[in-house]
Write a protein that holds these residues in place. Structure first.
Motif, mmCIF file in Angstrom:
data_model
loop_
_atom_site.group_PDB
_atom_site.id
_atom_site.type_symbol
_atom_site.label_atom_id
_atom_site.label_comp_id
_atom_site.label_asym_id
_atom_site.label_seq_id
_atom_site.Cartn_x
_atom_site.Cartn_y
_atom_site.Cartn_z
ATOM 1 N N LEU B 85 7.592 55.181 -2.863
ATOM 2 C CA LEU B 85 8.852 54.815 -3.512
ATOM 3 C C LEU B 85 8.799 55.164 -4.995
ATOM 4 C CD1 LEU B 85 11.606 53.544 -3.160
ATOM 5 C CD2 LEU B 85 10.591 51.307 -3.517
ATOM 6 N N ALA B 86 7.642 54.923 -5.632
ATOM 7 C CA ALA B 86 7.488 55.276 -7.041
ATOM 8 C C ALA B 86 7.631 56.783 -7.225
ATOM 9 C CB ALA B 86 6.134 54.796 -7.555
ATOM 10 N N ALA B 87 7.031 57.560 -6.306
ATOM 11 C CA ALA B 87 7.130 59.017 -6.403
ATOM 12 C C ALA B 87 8.575 59.462 -6.231
ATOM 13 C CB ALA B 87 6.251 59.673 -5.333
ATOM 14 N N LEU B 119 11.806 54.751 -16.109
ATOM 15 C CA LEU B 119 10.885 55.245 -15.072
ATOM 16 C C LEU B 119 9.604 54.418 -15.048
ATOM 17 C CD1 LEU B 119 9.950 57.294 -12.972
ATOM 18 C CD2 LEU B 119 9.180 58.753 -14.819
ATOM 19 N N ALA B 120 9.057 54.131 -16.247
ATOM 20 C CA ALA B 120 7.822 53.339 -16.300
ATOM 21 C C ALA B 120 8.050 51.977 -15.662
ATOM 22 C CB ALA B 120 7.373 53.181 -17.753
ATOM 23 N N GLY B 121 9.227 51.375 -15.926
ATOM 24 C CA GLY B 121 9.537 50.083 -15.312
ATOM 25 C C GLY B 121 9.573 50.176 -13.801
ATOM 26 N N MET B 122 10.212 51.230 -13.289
ATOM 27 C CA MET B 122 10.321 51.365 -11.831
ATOM 28 C C MET B 122 8.946 51.545 -11.192
ATOM 29 S SD MET B 122 13.775 53.500 -11.001
ATOM 30 C CE MET B 122 13.446 54.990 -11.903
ATOM 31 N N GLY B 218 17.637 36.651 -6.990
ATOM 32 C CA GLY B 218 17.374 37.493 -8.143
ATOM 33 C C GLY B 218 17.351 38.961 -7.762
ATOM 34 N N PHE B 219 16.719 39.269 -6.631
ATOM 35 C CA PHE B 219 16.672 40.661 -6.170
ATOM 36 C C PHE B 219 18.014 41.094 -5.584
ATOM 37 C CE2 PHE B 219 11.883 40.111 -5.761
ATOM 38 C CZ PHE B 219 11.619 40.892 -6.861
ATOM 39 N N LEU B 254 15.071 49.371 -5.281
ATOM 40 C CA LEU B 254 13.915 48.604 -5.729
ATOM 41 C C LEU B 254 14.151 47.109 -5.556
ATOM 42 C CD1 LEU B 254 12.534 50.395 -8.885
ATOM 43 C CD2 LEU B 254 11.796 50.503 -6.545
ATOM 44 N N GLY B 255 15.417 46.658 -5.659
ATOM 45 C CA GLY B 255 15.702 45.247 -5.423
ATOM 46 C C GLY B 255 15.295 44.841 -4.018
#
Lengths: 114, 585
Positions: B85-87, B119-122, B218-219, B254-255
């Motif tokens: 998912l990050a990629a 991006l860093a946050g994700m 929250g999500f 991401l949520g």
């Protein structure tokens, strides 16, 4: 810790949300949001509190001294930073809203509907 | 430094460097640095996903490993789903930066710095194995997103959209943090595996149920689940096209990833006896979101809002997949996120190109004015069919896996609802092809409150820049081809089996035990799922001939007022918390 701290946290959150919902001024709205955010500080500190315990700084006290939970304190600090960032961003948007719409009443911001 | 840490630190450092040199105004250099950084992160995360196919990697920051099965430090946990998912998020960031190359007035390097911080946050959120670390990265992502949504501050609507976005999402973050604090109070732990171990084995009480409800809500705000979804169309309508692509393709997903991760790793042990109740609530929310999103999508004339509501509808479908609480359904969710995310991203790029050429995103104003833009029309049409889950493409494969998993659980009625939702979304996009690009058939009614003619970015007209068109086409081709890649089924099923095995997760994190997880082979879509796919594509083509779907009273609920949105958020959170407290405790 007494139940009072939790009641205060709940009250701050509810009153903050109420303020955001009914707000007629953007700066007031942002402040209400900060009030709601403050409930998380009270909750976190309340969770880590111990009666008759000291601050968790072991420079000049014996390591056997009871101290309050340092983890929630660092969480609160981080949370304060996050809250300050959001507040600053929202206030700058409020300034922009005043420039473009000539009003800081959320009801006068009407570029988006439906 | 491990790969996982590097994938988070690199974009942050690049963001700082770009923000610090913004007075140089070296726009092209900033473009190159940002694209190279995002591509490097995508490569790192992809390498991580491939390397962890057999065994997850746990990286303890500062070498603070667990002692005696107790987590003392903070870990990054990489396995194929999280690293994948990050990629994917990093890959979409590359596409967004390429689109922004010609489109966005970037105010020096600020735009690039914000995108890289986002991006860093994700990436950090995907990899974090610790609830509070996840929260901090979540906030980094959110705050960058607020700033990016309101990037064009010289116009009116971005200010309003960004305000709505920031206020509602801040309240979502507060609920998330309160849930985390309650969990910490109960378990004394922030590490997901540690929390899972502390909660497992005894039935959940009210505190645990409320904590789960608050974290889920929250999500939900980020994932735009009804009734927390109101901000989304506003934020998408005003953000630069390049940013919409990231929001729709990665941020909302991401949520849901957060919900899945927290449920499986922390709560599954405690809530498993009541899994039926969790499933019931989440499926009800998912189906409602899919239908409301679909109806609102079909009723839109503002093209960016149309795609935004398409995202809402598809988040509902994804929530249904997560809600089934089975590994097979989660594999379907993973496949759907990539296939659907790519197609939606290409649709946003195409809307941006159309806006660039014709200075409008209003379907009524554009009626028949796209006749000479044939290539763009073809992209729109194929994307519409893809979103309607036409077999055998990417979105179809993901939805079919979710549907088969639902049928397998005895919930046969889920699939027809998903078919209707997909058809409404696909039909809306195909209707735009009919009106804008063919100029045929009934004209949609003019919107009572017309939008300001907020035209994006640069005033110069003429041909759309080649990189934009190429990016849109490549994204679409990838999204369609995703359903045909051999091995996707097996890899996703395997990764999902690992993701949902919380025992193995805890053993890997806390005891460094190489836990073997059974790797079931992927099951290809059944005949019923193929029929559902063709049915939704056919229904979408039929819907394209309508003027618009009447939205009824739903439209008045989307009032654009912050107060209304926050009230809905509070009511929704109270309802979810009450239901969970009554059924789970």
């Amino acid at each position: 810790v007494s139940v009072l701290a939790y009641l205060v946290a709940v009250w701050l959150f509810v009153i903050g949300i109420y303020g955001v919902v009914t707000s007629r001024h953007l700066v007031h709205l942002v402040t209400c949001l900060a009030v709601a955010q403050a409930s998380t500080y009270v909750l976190l500190l309340g969770i880590g509190y111990r009666s008759h315990a000291q601050a968790p700084i072991f420079g000049d006290i014996p390591t056997s001294t009871p101290v309050v939970d340092p983890v929630v304190q660092s969480l609160t600090l981080t949370d304060v930073v996050v809250g300050a960032t959001v507040t600053a961003l929202l206030l700058s948007l409020a300034v922009q809203a005043h420039k473009r719409f000539g009003s800081v009443d959320p009801d006068d911001l009407n570029a988006l509907r439906g | 430094m491990t790969l996982a840490s590097l994938a988070v630190v690199w974009p942050l450092l690049a963001a700082v460097a770009l923000a610090g040199t913004t007075s140089l105004r070296a726009r092209r250099a900033a473009d190159v640095v940002a694209i190279a950084s995002a591509a490097a992160v995508a490569g790192l995360c992809l390498a991580l996903a491939l390397r962890t196919a057999d065994q997850p990697v746990v990286a303890w920051l500062g070498g603070w490993r667990p002692r005696g099965g107790v987590a003392l430090g903070i870990d990054f946990f990489a396995e194929p789903l999280s690293a994948g998912l990050a990629a994917f998020a990093a890959g979409l960031t590359v596409a967004a930066l390429v689109v922004a190359w010609h489109q966005v007035d970037t105010a020096g390097h600020i735009f690039h710095a914000l995108v890289l911080a986002f991006l860093a946050g994700m990436v950090g959120f995907c990899l974090a194995g610790d609830l509070f670390t996840a929260f901090v990265f979540f906030e980094l992502m959110s705050v960058s997103a607020y700033a990016l949504a309101g990037f064009r501050v010289a116009q009116r609507s971005p200010i309003e959209g960004s305000l709505n976005f920031a206020v509602t999402n801040s309240i979502g973050s507060m609920m998330l943090l309160i849930g985390i604090a309650l969990l910490y109070g109960r378990t004394g732990a922030l590490n997901l595996a540690q929390i899972g171990q502390a909660l497992a084995g005894r039935p959940a009480d009210t505190l645990v149920a409320v904590a789960f409800a608050l974290i889920a809500c929250g999500f939900f705000v980020k994932a735009a689940i009804i009734p927390f979804h109101f901000w989304m169309a506003d934020a998408y309508a005003v953000a630069p096209t390049a940013i919409c692509l990231l929001f729709a393709g990665a941020m909302s997903e991401l949520g849901l990833y957060g919900i899945a991760r927290v449920y499986w790793e922390a709560f599954a042990g405690a809530l498993e006896p009541n899994a039926e109740a969790v499933r019931g609530v989440l499926i009800a929310l998912g189906l409602a979101t899919a239908l409301v999103g679909g109806v609102m999508c079909a009723a839109q004339r503002h093209l960016k809002r149309l795609v935004a509501f398409a995202t809402v509808a598809h988040m509902g479908i994804l929530l249904c997949g997560v809600a089934l609480l089975s590994a097979d359904a989660l594999a379907g969710v993973a496949v759907f996120v990539v296939g659907d995310g790519l197609v939606k991203a290409s649709l946003f790029v195409s809307v941006g190109a159309l806006e660039h050429r014709r200075s409008s995103v209003d379907e009524v104003a554009l009626y028949g004015r796209g006749r000479d833009l044939r290539a763009l029309g073809v992209v729109f049409a194929i994307a519409g069919l893809g979103l309607a889950a036409l077999p055998p493409f990417g979105p179809f494969l993901g939805r079919a896996m979710i549907e088969d998993a639902a049928t397998h659980e005895g919930l046969w009625w889920v699939s027809p609802v998903l078919v209707v939702a997909s058809a409404l979304v696909g039909g809306a996009v195909l209707r735009v092809v009919r009106t804008v690009f063919l100029g045929r058939g009934p004209v949609p009614p003019r919107h009572p409150a017309c939008f300001e003619a907020d035209v994006e970015e640069q005033p110069q007209r003429g041909r759309s820049p080649a990189p934009t068109i190429v990016t849109g086409t490549v994204l679409l081709a990838l999204g369609l081809a995703w359903g045909l890649v051999p091995g996707v089924l097996d890899a996703a099923t395997r990764a999902a089996a690992r993701f949902t095995d919380h025992g193995a997760y805890a053993a890997t994190v806390l005891r460094r035990a190489a836990a073997a997880v059974p790797a079931p082979p992927g099951v290809p879509p059944t005949t019923a799922a193929w029929l559902y796919g063709f049915a939704s594509a056919g229904l979408a083509v039929a819907l394209a001939f309508l003027r618009t779907v009447p939205e009824g009273p739903l439209a008045t609920l989307h009032s654009g007022r912050i107060g209304d949105y926050v009230a809905w958020t509070a009511v929704g959170a109270a309802a979810v918390a009450a239901v969970f407290a009554l059924t789970l405790a």
